[in-house]
Scaffold this active site. Structure first.
Site, mmCIF file in Angstrom:
data_model
loop_
_atom_site.group_PDB
_atom_site.id
_atom_site.type_symbol
_atom_site.label_atom_id
_atom_site.label_comp_id
_atom_site.label_asym_id
_atom_site.label_seq_id
_atom_site.Cartn_x
_atom_site.Cartn_y
_atom_site.Cartn_z
ATOM 1 N N SER A 256 86.042 53.578 -58.425
ATOM 2 C CA SER A 256 84.965 54.510 -58.115
ATOM 3 C C SER A 256 83.651 54.083 -58.737
ATOM 4 O O SER A 256 83.604 53.341 -59.707
ATOM 5 C CB SER A 256 85.331 55.894 -58.631
ATOM 6 O OG SER A 256 85.363 55.868 -60.052
ATOM 7 N N LYS A 257 82.624 54.573 -58.122
ATOM 8 C CA LYS A 257 81.257 54.273 -58.515
ATOM 9 C C LYS A 257 80.986 54.581 -59.993
ATOM 10 O O LYS A 257 80.297 53.847 -60.672
ATOM 11 C CB LYS A 257 80.348 55.156 -57.650
ATOM 12 C CG LYS A 257 78.957 54.617 -57.426
ATOM 13 C CD LYS A 257 78.065 55.733 -56.904
ATOM 14 C CE LYS A 257 77.844 55.630 -55.405
ATOM 15 N NZ LYS A 257 76.900 56.617 -54.877
#
Length: 484
Positions: free
Chosen positions: A254-255
Site C-alpha cells: 500500500s501507498k
RNA sequence: GCCCCCAUCGUCUAGUCAGGUCCAGGACACCGGAUUUUCGAUCCGGCGACACGGGUUCGAAUCCCGUUGGGGGUACCA
C-alpha cells in the site's frame, strides 16, 4: 512450443501508476512473447468516480518506460478494440440482456441505502453480509412494471444456492467454493456501467485472452466469473494467480507503507531494467538460480509452473538498490552517462559528467545520488564545518600545516597535474614531515570537496585542475584561522 | 463472523507436485577479515530457517490430518 498465448493487464486508471500493475505485466508479457502471442493493455475505467485521464496517461508512460510495451491497447489500437471499457458499454448491455433473458441474471431495484441497511442488520445479527435475494425471485409482472416505470436498478448474477464450484488455478491447482457462500454479484451498476466482474469476463473472451495472470486477491471472485462464463457459453481462459506484493507487515502492498508509484522509481533514478528484474524475482525464480537477468532471458525461460504459490513477497527496496547498483556498474561509461542525462542530470554538466563518471560509477546505486556526490566539482565548498579539516587524533596546527605544505608544492607541479602527480606530492609531503599519509589525505579531501566521504581525491583534483585546488586550499586555511 | 489461499534463514528464494543425493542450497541485509587516501566497489569468512503436534513410511522440509499463525475476499472499487 504451445499455442500463442494472448495475455493482458487490465489496470484501473485511478491514482498513480502502480508497481503491482508492472509486476503482473512482467509475467503476462513474458508469456505472450515466449509463445509468439500478444500482450494486451486494457483500461478498466468502469469506476466513473475514480477514473481519470491523467492516471491513464501515467499508466501508458510508466509501463512504456519500464519496457513493458503492449501489442494492443487504447493508444495503439488492435483488432479487438476498443480497449477502454468505458467505450464498450453497448457490448456489456447486450451481454446483460442475454443473461437477463436467459434468467441467469435479474434486475434488482434495491437502493444503495437499503443495501447498506441490510448489511448493517446482518452484521448485528452476526450473519454473513450478503444480498438477501429480495428481487431474485420477484414476480415477473412486478419486475416488468418497475422496469417500465424506469425505476433505477442494477442487474445481478443469479448464483445457484446449492452445489459447489471448482476451478483450476495454474499455480495452485483445484480450488473449490460452496455456491451458498457466493453472493449475487452486481453485474451492471445503476449508472449503466458494468462492474469489474462482468466487463472482465466479457472482454477477456471477446479479446481472445487465453491466459489470465493476475494478483491473488482475485481468487475469491473466480467462482462468480465461472458462472458468468457459463451463462454466456464462453470457455474459461487459463487462470494463474501470482502472490500479492506485501508491505513489511505482510499486508497487501500500500501507498502508506511503500513507494508504490512507478513515478517514484523514475524520479529516484532507478533503471527500468533493474526494476523489471527485481519484480521478476518476487514469487518467481529462474531454474538456474540466476538472479541477474534481462527480460529476454525471462521470456526465454518463463514458466507458469515456477510461480511460487506460497510466496508472500515483502517488497524489499534493499535488494532493488543492490540490483540497480549491479546494473549501473555493468554499464559502459557512455551508456551510463546517457542514462544519467536522460534522468535529468543538467545537460550543461555533461562534459564534466563524462570526466568524473569513472570514479563515481561504482559509488552510486541510483541516479539521484550523482548530483549530491559531485556538486563539489562545480562550486568551491564553503559551508562545511572547519573542524572537519582536522583529522582524528590531530590538531588544528596539523591541518593548517598540511594544507599550507601541500599548497606550497602546487606551483612546482605541471600546469595540469595528473592524479599521480598529486599523489606523489602528498607522498613527498607526508614522508618529509613524517605524517601519516591518511591524515594528509583526509585534511586535503575536506578542503577540496567539503566532505569526508568523496570519490577518490587525487583523481578529483585532476579533474578540478590546479587553480581550483589551490583556491580551495587557501580558503580552507583561512577558515581554520577564523575560529582558532 | 464466514469463505478461500498460504506456512523454509531478518528479507527474496531453491528444494515440495514424482519422499532418501538436504544435520536444507543461493541472494540481499547484517557481522568479521583482506584490500584501501575517505566512501564505495571487490575478495574471503561468519551469523541465520524447514511454525507446532500427530500420522503414513525403513526413511518426510517434501504425503495426510489437526492446531497455531499470516494473507486475501466478503461493495452499484477494481
Amino acid at each position: 512450443m504451445t499455442q500463442p498465448a494472448r495475455t493482458r493487464i487490465a489496470p484501473s486508471p485511478t491514482g498513480d501508476p502502480h508497481v503491482g500493475t508492472a509486476y503482473v505485466a512482467v509475467f503476462n508479457k513474458a508469456l505472450a512473447m515466449q509463445t509468439g502471442g500478444q500482450f494486451v493493455l486494457r483500461i478498466e475505467d468502469t469506476d466513473r468516480e475514480r477514473s481519470t485521464a491523467a492516471s491513464e496517461a501515467a499508466i501508458f508512460r510508466s509501463l512504456a518506460w519500464l519496457g513493458l510495451g503492449w501489442d494492443e491497447g487504447p493508444d495503439v489500437g488492435g483488432p479487438h478494440g476498443p480497449y477502454r471499457q468505458s467505450e464498450r458499454l453497448d457490448i456489456y448491455h447486450d451481454h446483460v440482456k442475454r443473461m437477463v433473458d436467459a434468467g441467469t441474471a435479474y434486475p434488482c431495484f434495491c437502493t444503495p441505502d437499503e443495501l447498506a441497511a441490510m448489511r448493517q442488520r446482518q452484521k448485528e445479527a452476526k450473519q454473513p453480509p450478503r444480498y438477501d435475494g429480495t428481487w431474485r425471485d420477484a414476480p415477473k409482472a412486478k419486475v416488468d412494471e418497475w422496469l417500465r416505470a424506469g425505476k433505477p436498478h442494477v442487474v445481478r448474477l443469479r448464483v445457484p444456492n446449492e452445489g459447489s464450484t471448482t476451478f483450476t488455478d495454474e499455480v495452485r491447482g483445484a480450488i473449490t467454493f460452496e455456491n451458498a457462500n457466493i453472493d449475487d454479484q452486481v453485474l451492471l451498476k445503476g449508472d449503466g456501467f458494468p462492474t469489474y466482474h462482468l466487463a472482465n469476463v466479457v472482454d477477456d473472451h471477446l479479446m481472445g485472452i487465453t491466459h489470465v495472470i493476475r494478483a491473488e486477491e482475485w481468487i475469491s471472485s473466480v467462482p462468480k466469473h465461472v458462472f458468468i462464463y457459463d451463462a454466456l457459453g464462453y470457455p474459461m481462459p487459463k487462470l494463474a494467480h501470482v502472490p500479492l506484493l506485501r508491505n513489511k507487515d505482510k499486508s497487501k502492498i500500500s501507498k502508506r507503507k511503500n513507494p508504490v508509484s512507478i513515478d517514484w522509481y523514475t524520479e529516484k533514478g532507478y533503471l527500468p531494467e533493474a526494476i523489471v528484474n527485481f519484480l521478476a524475482l518476487l514469487g518467481y525464480s529462474l531454474e538456474s538460480g540466476e538472479e541477474i537477468f534481462d527480460f529476454a532471458t525471462l521470456v526465454e525461460q518463463f514458466s507458469i509452473d515456477r510461480i511460487n504459490p506460497s510466496a508472500a513477497p515483502v517488497f524489499n527496496l534493499e535488494k532493488l538498490d543492490w540490483l540497480n547498483g549491479e546494473y549501473v556498474r555493468a554499464m559502459s561509461l557512455d551508456a551510463l552517462a546517457e542514462r544519467i542525462l536522460a534522468f535529468g542530470y543538467p545537460a550543461d554538466r555533461a562534459d564534466m559528467l563524462r570526466r568524473f563518471l569513472p570514479i563515481v560509477q561504482e559509488r552510486i546505486k541510483t541516479f539521484d545520488e550523482v548530483a549530491p556526490m559531485t556538486d563539489f566539482f562545480f562550486a568551491d565548498p564553503t559551508d562545511y564545518d572547519p573542524e572537519l579539516l582536522v583529522p582524528k587524533k590531530c590538531d588544528r596546527a596539523f591541518a593548517r600545516e598540511a594544507l599550507r605544505g601541500f599548497a606550497d608544492r602546487l606551483p612546482a607541479l605541471d600546469a595540469a597535474p595528473t592524479g599521480a602527480d598529486y599523489e606523489a606530492a602528498v607522498d613527498a609531503l607526508a614522508t618529509e614531515r613524517e605524517w601519516k599519509r591518511g591524515n594528509v589525505f583526509m585534511c586535503l579531501r575536506v578542503a577540496v570537496t567539503g566532505s569526508k566521504q568523496t570519490p577518490p581525491l587525487v583523481e578529483s583534483m585532476e579533474i578540478l585542475g590546479r587553480d581550483a585546488v589551490a583556491r580551495r586550499l587557501e580558503h580552507a586555511i583561512t577558515r581554520l584561522g577564523e575560529t582558532a
